[in-house]
Structures are given as structure tokens and as C-alpha cells.
Design a protein around this motif. Structure first.
Motif, mmCIF file in Angstrom:
data_model
loop_
_atom_site.group_PDB
_atom_site.id
_atom_site.type_symbol
_atom_site.label_atom_id
_atom_site.label_comp_id
_atom_site.label_asym_id
_atom_site.label_seq_id
_atom_site.Cartn_x
_atom_site.Cartn_y
_atom_site.Cartn_z
ATOM 1 N N GLY A 90 -11.606 -17.545 16.484
ATOM 2 C CA GLY A 90 -10.153 -17.601 16.509
ATOM 3 C C GLY A 90 -9.537 -16.250 16.804
ATOM 4 O O GLY A 90 -10.238 -15.259 17.036
ATOM 5 N N PRO A 91 -8.213 -16.184 16.806
ATOM 6 C CA PRO A 91 -7.535 -14.913 17.090
ATOM 7 C C PRO A 91 -7.721 -13.915 15.957
ATOM 8 O O PRO A 91 -7.934 -14.298 14.798
ATOM 9 C CB PRO A 91 -6.066 -15.335 17.227
ATOM 10 N N LEU A 94 -8.514 -12.507 11.796
ATOM 11 C CA LEU A 94 -9.558 -13.341 11.218
ATOM 12 C C LEU A 94 -10.723 -13.488 12.182
ATOM 13 O O LEU A 94 -11.891 -13.408 11.792
ATOM 14 C CB LEU A 94 -8.992 -14.720 10.851
ATOM 15 N N GLY A 95 -10.414 -13.676 13.452
ATOM 16 C CA GLY A 95 -11.458 -13.811 14.454
ATOM 17 C C GLY A 95 -11.825 -12.486 15.083
ATOM 18 O O GLY A 95 -11.324 -11.424 14.690
ATOM 19 N N PRO A 96 -12.716 -12.502 16.076
ATOM 20 C CA PRO A 96 -13.177 -11.267 16.720
ATOM 21 C C PRO A 96 -12.041 -10.496 17.372
ATOM 22 O O PRO A 96 -11.031 -11.064 17.779
ATOM 23 C CB PRO A 96 -14.164 -11.786 17.772
ATOM 24 N N GLY A 97 -12.231 -9.165 17.449
ATOM 25 C CA GLY A 97 -11.273 -8.315 18.134
ATOM 26 C C GLY A 97 -10.558 -7.339 17.241
ATOM 27 O O GLY A 97 -9.895 -6.422 17.737
ATOM 28 N N ARG A 105 -10.789 -8.455 5.194
ATOM 29 C CA ARG A 105 -9.614 -8.739 4.366
ATOM 30 C C ARG A 105 -8.985 -10.073 4.777
ATOM 31 O O ARG A 105 -8.659 -10.903 3.928
ATOM 32 C CB ARG A 105 -8.595 -7.612 4.512
ATOM 33 N N ALA A 106 -8.828 -10.291 6.082
ATOM 34 C CA ALA A 106 -8.235 -11.543 6.564
ATOM 35 C C ALA A 106 -9.104 -12.738 6.188
ATOM 36 O O ALA A 106 -8.592 -13.808 5.834
ATOM 37 C CB ALA A 106 -8.041 -11.480 8.078
ATOM 38 N N PHE A 107 -10.419 -12.563 6.253
ATOM 39 C CA PHE A 107 -11.334 -13.649 5.910
ATOM 40 C C PHE A 107 -11.192 -14.036 4.442
ATOM 41 O O PHE A 107 -11.101 -15.224 4.101
ATOM 42 C CB PHE A 107 -12.772 -13.228 6.211
ATOM 43 N N LEU A 108 -11.173 -13.055 3.550
ATOM 44 C CA LEU A 108 -11.051 -13.356 2.116
ATOM 45 C C LEU A 108 -9.701 -13.990 1.805
ATOM 46 O O LEU A 108 -9.608 -14.913 0.983
ATOM 47 C CB LEU A 108 -11.260 -12.089 1.298
ATOM 48 N N HIS A 109 -8.646 -13.521 2.445
ATOM 49 C CA HIS A 109 -7.331 -14.128 2.233
ATOM 50 C C HIS A 109 -7.330 -15.586 2.701
ATOM 51 O O HIS A 109 -6.796 -16.467 2.015
ATOM 52 C CB HIS A 109 -6.264 -13.337 2.983
ATOM 53 N N ALA A 110 -7.938 -15.841 3.867
ATOM 54 C CA ALA A 110 -8.003 -17.214 4.379
ATOM 55 C C ALA A 110 -8.867 -18.089 3.478
ATOM 56 O O ALA A 110 -8.568 -19.278 3.276
ATOM 57 C CB ALA A 110 -8.552 -17.221 5.807
ATOM 58 N N LEU A 111 -9.912 -17.502 2.912
ATOM 59 C CA LEU A 111 -10.781 -18.254 2.005
ATOM 60 C C LEU A 111 -10.034 -18.633 0.736
ATOM 61 O O LEU A 111 -10.190 -19.760 0.233
ATOM 62 C CB LEU A 111 -12.022 -17.432 1.684
#
Length: 207
Positions: A90-91, A94-97, A105-111
Motif C-alpha cells: 500500500g501507500p 504504512l507501505g513501501p517508500g 510506527r504506522a504499522f503499529l498504529h494500524a494494528l
């Protein structure tokens, strides 16, 4: 910044190729289980209840899914696949880039958002079998992804084990306690997670 190494993640549980009648039975079981959870909550989900709702023998339901925890995790698979697609392709952030620290940080927040959204089913699955969460394909995918980001940030770390520690605060039972017993909001939980990353030294890019 050098590109992230390619890794193959175990995706959310995918049923093996099966006969058409077996596939229909699996779908009937999942549909019935979903209705039971939606109408009466996860606590009402039993193999006997599913068998009654589908008209199948309870032995058939057990042979197909094994136990209630496995059935609950199967119900969660479709949403899990959407979540995995977001952090794999994804963008950003959360996603690559994005830098590894921003992605972590974005991954844990999304989790946190995902667990809060599906807390009843995830909590019921964890209570039914606490070990299922750690051996399931979705958790292994999250561990590998988290370890990859940690390895970018702290090459000296035991990234796989640290990943388990980092993912621990996002477990359904702990988040249930924090929200129900402590009265914390998701925003407050995410703020504490940011502080945890800072304590671990995972809040800044080193690569």
C-alpha cells in the motif's frame, strides 16, 4: 536509502485446493459462524451451534476447522488479507517508500486500529487458545515484517525476538485491558506505543 530486501511473508490462511463440495461446505460453515458472531457475539460460537445452523454433523465441522479458535481465525482471514496488502504494497508510510521508523510506527498504529475494530473476535480466539495467535500465519507475517523493519533500524538487534516484544502491546487481551479497565483511548495507546519505540531506540532511521 537502499531498497528494503525482498522477503516472502506467510499470508493469511489460504485453504488448499479442494473439491467443489468441500469448498461449499467450508463456505457454509464460515457463513454460519459469521452470522452467529454478528447476531449473538463470539461467546455464542460453538461447533455445535455451527453444526445446527448448517445442518451438518458436528464431526464434519470439527474435521474442517479443528476447534473454535481456528474457526474464529478463519473468519478473520479476509480482513487480514486486506491489512497485509496495505503494509506490503500500500501507500507509505504504512507501505513501501517511507523510512523504516515511519513504517514501523504506522504499522503499529494500524494494528491498534485493526485490533480495536475486531476486538471481540480476536479476544475470543485468543481466549479459546492463547497459542494460536503466535503460530498463525497472520502473526508470523506481522513478526517477519516487524523484524525486517527493526533490522533496518538496529542491525545489532535480535530482530525476530524484539519484534515479538514490540508486537506484544498490540495483543487483543492487553488492548482490551487498556481500553476497558484503564479507560485509555486508541490515541492514548498509540502515544504510549510511540514512547515504547523511543525507549527501544526504534524511533529514528539508522540506515
Amino acid at each position: 536509502m537502499s531498497p528494503s530486501p525482498r522477503i516472502d511473508l506467510p499470508m493469511a490462511e489460504q485453504p488448499p485446493p479442494e473439491r467443489a463440495d468441500a469448498a461449499r461446505n467450508r463456505r457454509r460453515i464460515l457463513d454460519a459462524a459469521g452470522r452467529i458472531v454478528a447476531e449473538r457475539g463470539p461467546d455464542a460460537l460453538t461447533m455445535n451451534a455451527v453444526a445446527h445452523a448448517t445442518g451438518m454433523g458436528v464431526g464434519t465441522v470439527y474435521r474442517r476447522f479443528g476447534d473454535v479458535a481456528s474457526l474464529l481465525f478463519a473468519l478473520l482471514d479476509e480482513r487480514e488479507q486486506v491489512f497485509q496488502a496495505a503494509f506490503l504494497s500500500g501507500p507509505p508510510p504504512l507501505g513501501p517508500g517511507a523510512p523504516a521508523a515511519d513504517r514501523l510506527r504506522a504499522f503499529l498504529h494500524a494494528l491498534v486500529d485493526r485490533v480495536v475494530e475486531q476486538h471481540a473476535m480476536l479476544l475470543a480466539a485468543e481466549i479459546a487458545d492463547p497459542c494460536v495467535r503466535y503460530t498463525s500465519a497472520p502473526y508470523r507475517a506481522m513478526r517477519i515484517h516487524t523484524a525486517m523493519l527493526i533490522g533496518r533500524l538496529r542491525p545489532d538487534a535480535d530482530a525476530t525476538t524484539v519484534a515479538d516484544f514490540v508486537l506484544g502491546p498490540c495483543g487483543p487481551s492487553l488492548l482490551h485491558h487498556l481500553r476497558t479497565d484503564r479507560g485509555l483511548t486508541p490515541t492514548e495507546i498509540k502515544r504510549a506505543l510511540d514512547q515504547t519505540l523511543e525507549l527501544y531506540g526504534l524511533d529514528a532511521r539508522l540506515d
